[in-house]
Motif scaffolding. Structure first.
Motif, PDB file in Angstrom:
ATOM      1  N   ALA A   1      29.044  56.908  34.021  1.00 31.18           N
ATOM      2  CA  ALA A   1      28.735  55.439  33.323  1.00 31.18           C
ATOM      3  C   ALA A   1      29.728  54.529  32.865  1.00 31.18           C
ATOM      4  O   ALA A   1      30.048  53.260  33.444  1.00 31.18           O
ATOM      5  CB  ALA A   1      27.802  55.544  32.250  1.00 31.18           C
ATOM      6  N   THR A   2      30.760  55.101  32.171  1.00 31.90           N
ATOM      7  CA  THR A   2      31.868  54.316  31.878  1.00 31.90           C
ATOM      8  C   THR A   2      32.822  53.930  32.936  1.00 31.90           C
ATOM      9  O   THR A   2      33.231  52.883  33.086  1.00 31.90           O
ATOM     10  CB  THR A   2      32.825  55.194  30.917  1.00 31.90           C
ATOM     11  N   LEU A   3      33.043  54.770  33.904  1.00 30.64           N
ATOM     12  CA  LEU A   3      33.722  54.368  34.893  1.00 30.64           C
ATOM     13  C   LEU A   3      33.229  53.271  35.896  1.00 30.64           C
ATOM     14  O   LEU A   3      33.820  52.196  36.078  1.00 30.64           O
ATOM     15  CB  LEU A   3      34.101  55.400  35.609  1.00 30.64           C
ATOM     16  N   ALA A   4      31.886  53.401  36.031  1.00 30.60           N
ATOM     17  CA  ALA A   4      31.094  52.283  36.619  1.00 30.60           C
ATOM     18  C   ALA A   4      31.234  50.989  36.061  1.00 30.60           C
ATOM     19  O   ALA A   4      31.326  50.041  36.913  1.00 30.60           O
ATOM     20  CB  ALA A   4      29.639  52.718  36.574  1.00 30.60           C
ATOM     21  N   PHE A   5      31.157  51.043  34.755  1.00 19.20           N
ATOM     22  CA  PHE A   5      31.194  49.826  34.123  1.00 19.20           C
ATOM     23  C   PHE A   5      32.658  48.983  34.235  1.00 19.20           C
ATOM     24  O   PHE A   5      32.820  47.878  34.773  1.00 19.20           O
ATOM     25  CB  PHE A   5      30.933  49.913  32.419  1.00 19.20           C
ATOM     26  N   PHE A   6      33.568  49.759  34.109  1.00 21.88           N
ATOM     27  CA  PHE A   6      35.074  49.212  34.201  1.00 21.88           C
ATOM     28  C   PHE A   6      35.211  49.220  35.768  1.00 21.88           C
ATOM     29  O   PHE A   6      36.225  48.125  35.941  1.00 21.88           O
ATOM     30  CB  PHE A   6      35.926  50.226  33.391  1.00 21.88           C
ATOM     31  N   GLY A   7      34.720  49.816  36.502  1.00 25.60           N
ATOM     32  CA  GLY A   7      35.055  49.499  37.952  1.00 25.60           C
ATOM     33  C   GLY A   7      34.393  48.130  38.431  1.00 25.60           C
ATOM     34  O   GLY A   7      34.858  47.315  39.197  1.00 25.60           O
ATOM     35  N   ALA A   8      33.187  47.916  37.971  1.00 22.68           N
ATOM     36  CA  ALA A   8      32.446  46.564  38.099  1.00 22.68           C
ATOM     37  C   ALA A   8      33.152  45.582  37.676  1.00 22.68           C
ATOM     38  O   ALA A   8      33.248  44.516  38.237  1.00 22.68           O
ATOM     39  CB  ALA A   8      30.930  46.938  37.701  1.00 22.68           C
ATOM     40  N   LEU A   9      33.726  45.652  36.586  1.00 17.98           N
ATOM     41  CA  LEU A   9      34.565  44.576  35.746  1.00 17.98           C
ATOM     42  C   LEU A   9      35.746  44.334  36.436  1.00 17.98           C
ATOM     43  O   LEU A   9      36.037  43.094  36.831  1.00 17.98           O
ATOM     44  CB  LEU A   9      34.691  44.902  34.374  1.00 17.98           C
ATOM     45  N   LEU A  10      36.347  45.308  37.001  1.00 16.74           N
ATOM     46  CA  LEU A  10      37.623  45.025  37.609  1.00 16.74           C
ATOM     47  C   LEU A  10      37.566  44.288  39.136  1.00 16.74           C
ATOM     48  O   LEU A  10      38.049  43.610  39.462  1.00 16.74           O
ATOM     49  CB  LEU A  10      38.271  46.425  37.978  1.00 16.74           C
ATOM     50  N   ALA A  11      36.526  44.906  39.787  1.00 17.37           N
ATOM     51  CA  ALA A  11      35.973  44.227  40.872  1.00 17.37           C
ATOM     52  C   ALA A  11      35.546  42.729  41.028  1.00 17.37           C
ATOM     53  O   ALA A  11      36.202  41.933  41.775  1.00 17.37           O
ATOM     54  CB  ALA A  11      35.009  44.852  41.737  1.00 17.37           C
ATOM     55  N   SER A  12      34.873  42.452  39.941  1.00 15.14           N
ATOM     56  CA  SER A  12      34.419  41.152  39.701  1.00 15.14           C
ATOM     57  C   SER A  12      35.760  40.027  39.314  1.00 15.14           C
ATOM     58  O   SER A  12      35.925  38.928  39.901  1.00 15.14           O
ATOM     59  CB  SER A  12      33.453  40.881  38.583  1.00 15.14           C
ATOM     60  N   VAL A  13      36.779  40.655  38.343  1.00 12.82           N
ATOM     61  CA  VAL A  13      37.873  39.925  38.037  1.00 12.82           C
ATOM     62  C   VAL A  13      38.799  39.614  39.580  1.00 12.82           C
ATOM     63  O   VAL A  13      39.273  38.627  39.589  1.00 12.82           O
ATOM     64  CB  VAL A  13      38.597  40.673  37.243  1.00 12.82           C
ATOM     65  N   VAL A  14      38.928  40.691  40.187  1.00 13.36           N
ATOM     66  CA  VAL A  14      39.478  40.603  41.397  1.00 13.36           C
ATOM     67  C   VAL A  14      38.976  39.414  42.304  1.00 13.36           C
ATOM     68  O   VAL A  14      39.617  38.470  42.764  1.00 13.36           O
ATOM     69  CB  VAL A  14      39.659  41.818  42.318  1.00 13.36           C
ATOM     70  N   VAL A  15      37.608  39.474  42.348  1.00 13.60           N
ATOM     71  CA  VAL A  15      36.800  38.439  43.250  1.00 13.60           C
ATOM     72  C   VAL A  15      37.163  37.254  42.811  1.00 13.60           C
ATOM     73  O   VAL A  15      37.467  36.188  43.573  1.00 13.60           O
ATOM     74  CB  VAL A  15      35.465  38.894  43.249  1.00 13.60           C
ATOM     75  N   PHE A  16      37.082  37.013  41.522  1.00 11.81           N
ATOM     76  CA  PHE A  16      37.294  35.653  40.855  1.00 11.81           C
ATOM     77  C   PHE A  16      38.792  35.018  40.902  1.00 11.81           C
ATOM     78  O   PHE A  16      39.014  33.971  41.343  1.00 11.81           O
ATOM     79  CB  PHE A  16      36.958  35.551  39.380  1.00 11.81           C
ATOM     80  N   LEU A  17      39.709  36.080  41.060  1.00 10.04           N
ATOM     81  CA  LEU A  17      41.146  35.712  40.977  1.00 10.04           C
ATOM     82  C   LEU A  17      41.465  35.268  42.500  1.00 10.04           C
ATOM     83  O   LEU A  17      42.095  34.275  42.645  1.00 10.04           O
ATOM     84  CB  LEU A  17      41.916  36.759  40.588  1.00 10.04           C
ATOM     85  N   ILE A  18      40.852  35.982  43.473  1.00 19.02           N
ATOM     86  CA  ILE A  18      41.034  35.655  44.808  1.00 19.02           C
ATOM     87  C   ILE A  18      40.319  34.119  45.033  1.00 19.02           C
ATOM     88  O   ILE A  18      41.055  33.329  45.770  1.00 19.02           O
ATOM     89  CB  ILE A  18      40.593  36.637  45.702  1.00 19.02           C
TER      90      ILE A  18
END
Length: 351
Positions: A138-155
């Motif tokens: 669950a913890t990994l899922a949360f931070f993985g989702a956060l990181l993916a969204s940040v990458v999408v927004f930065l791109i």
């Protein structure tokens, strides 16, 4: 071709929806979702392999004596109901914001790479370190989702015209495809990673109900950002040029919206796994009930999301008892035909 204009559907759809709610009392638009939530909560607590009465529910919550029904309600049904309330509200609001910011009537939070980002984090950790506990997943899922969204927004913001709906959708599709490809490769190489992915992909309110104690600050933060984003979304629905002329900072509005979507959808994925269709269907139901004004449709989306997730979870327990079908499976089965019917009845894009 006339594309939608920021609320998830075209001008004709907005006009018809708004005209349908003209003159409707706010008590009506608030009362319908509230009644649905109350009924769904009662059903979630009372129904299961062994149904219970309202008197038994009251006894278990207020004056428990340790009976089998007390234990069932307090240790099983009540925690998963709380998880369903939190996950449903998160999915409903995140879906509404996603459709508003991407101007895409068939968008859901997964479009921003959240689900695949969470899956990649879990699979990569399993591939590297071996078996993982449910809480660790669950913890990994949360931070993985956060990181993916940040990458999408930065791109998306790195594009020439900044984070426009088109750049967000394209960058989200690219990140989703990349994460999905890596996940597939790792699961083909390692059987333990494949088993972990299978377990996580079955969206359920029961398996990870204990993580809500750690996530409630993030849920509250996401809901607060969503509320702060309401005014900007209403002006962005008129077009970015009009929004700028009214003094709205488009970049700030997009940043706030993406942050809210990331927190809410990340929390939902962490608590219940990837649940399909909730973030896609709920915004349409919310607009049908409350209209296109985000001041009304956002709380309606939260309430309808709660009701839909809890009803699907309860139905899964009743259909397959004494076992159960996961909430993700039930929502997919009932959500797909519903959305096809919705798409046929309402024009989302006109030519």
């Amino acid at each position: 071709m006339t594309l939608d204009t920021g609320t998830g559907h075209d001008l004709s759809g907005i006009g018809s929806t708004r005209s349908a709610v003209v003159g409707r009392s706010p008590w009506v638009t608030a009362g319908i979702p509230a009644a649905a939530v109350l009924a769904a909560v009662v059903a979630s607590i009372c129904l299961g392999s062994s149904p219970s009465t309202l008197a038994e529910v009251w006894h278990a919550i207020v004056t428990p004596t340790g009976t089998d029904m007390d234990v069932t309600i307090r240790e099983l049904r009540w925690p998963r109901t709380l998880t369903g309330i939190a996950a449903g509200a998160c999915l409903g609001v995140a879906g509404l914001l996603t459709q508003g910011h991407t101007r895409n009537a068939v968008a859901d939070p997964g479009l921003l790479g959240i689900n695949q980002g969470a899956a990649l984090a879990i699979v990569a950790a399993t591939f590297t370190f071996g078996g993982l506990s449910v809480y660790t997943q669950a913890t990994l899922a949360f931070f993985g989702a956060l990181l993916a969204s940040v990458v999408v927004f930065l791109i998306g913001t790195a594009a020439r015209h900044g984070a426009t709906p088109i750049t967000l959708v394209l960058s989200g599709a690219a990140v989703t495809a990349l994460c999905g490809g890596v996940v597939t490769g790792l699961t083909l190489l390692d059987e333990a990673s494949l088993d972990t992915l299978r377990f996580w992909q079955v969206g359920s309110l029961a398996a990870r109900s204990n993580v809500i104690d750690s996530l409630w600050p993030f849920v509250l933060a996401g809901l607060l950002l969503a509320v702060l984003n309401i005014g900007a979304l209403n002006t962005l629905a008129l077009g970015e040029d009009v929004a700028r002329s009214l003094g709205t900072s488009v970049l700030a509005a997009r940043s706030t919206g993406i942050a809210a979507i990331t927190l809410l959808a990340g929390c939902a994925v962490t608590m219940a796994g990837p649940i399909a269709f909730a973030g896609l269907v709920v915004p349409h139901l919310a607009r049908a009930v409350a209209g296109g004004d985000y001041r009304r449709s956002l709380p309606a989306a939260a309430a309808i999301g709660v009701g839909l997730v809890l009803v699907a979870d309860t139905a899964g327990r009743l259909i397959a008892r004494p076992g159960e079908l996961s909430v993700g499976v039930v929502l997919a089965v009932i959500g797909a035909p519903f959305f096809v019917l919705l798409a046929r009845r309402r024009r989302m894009v006109t030519v």
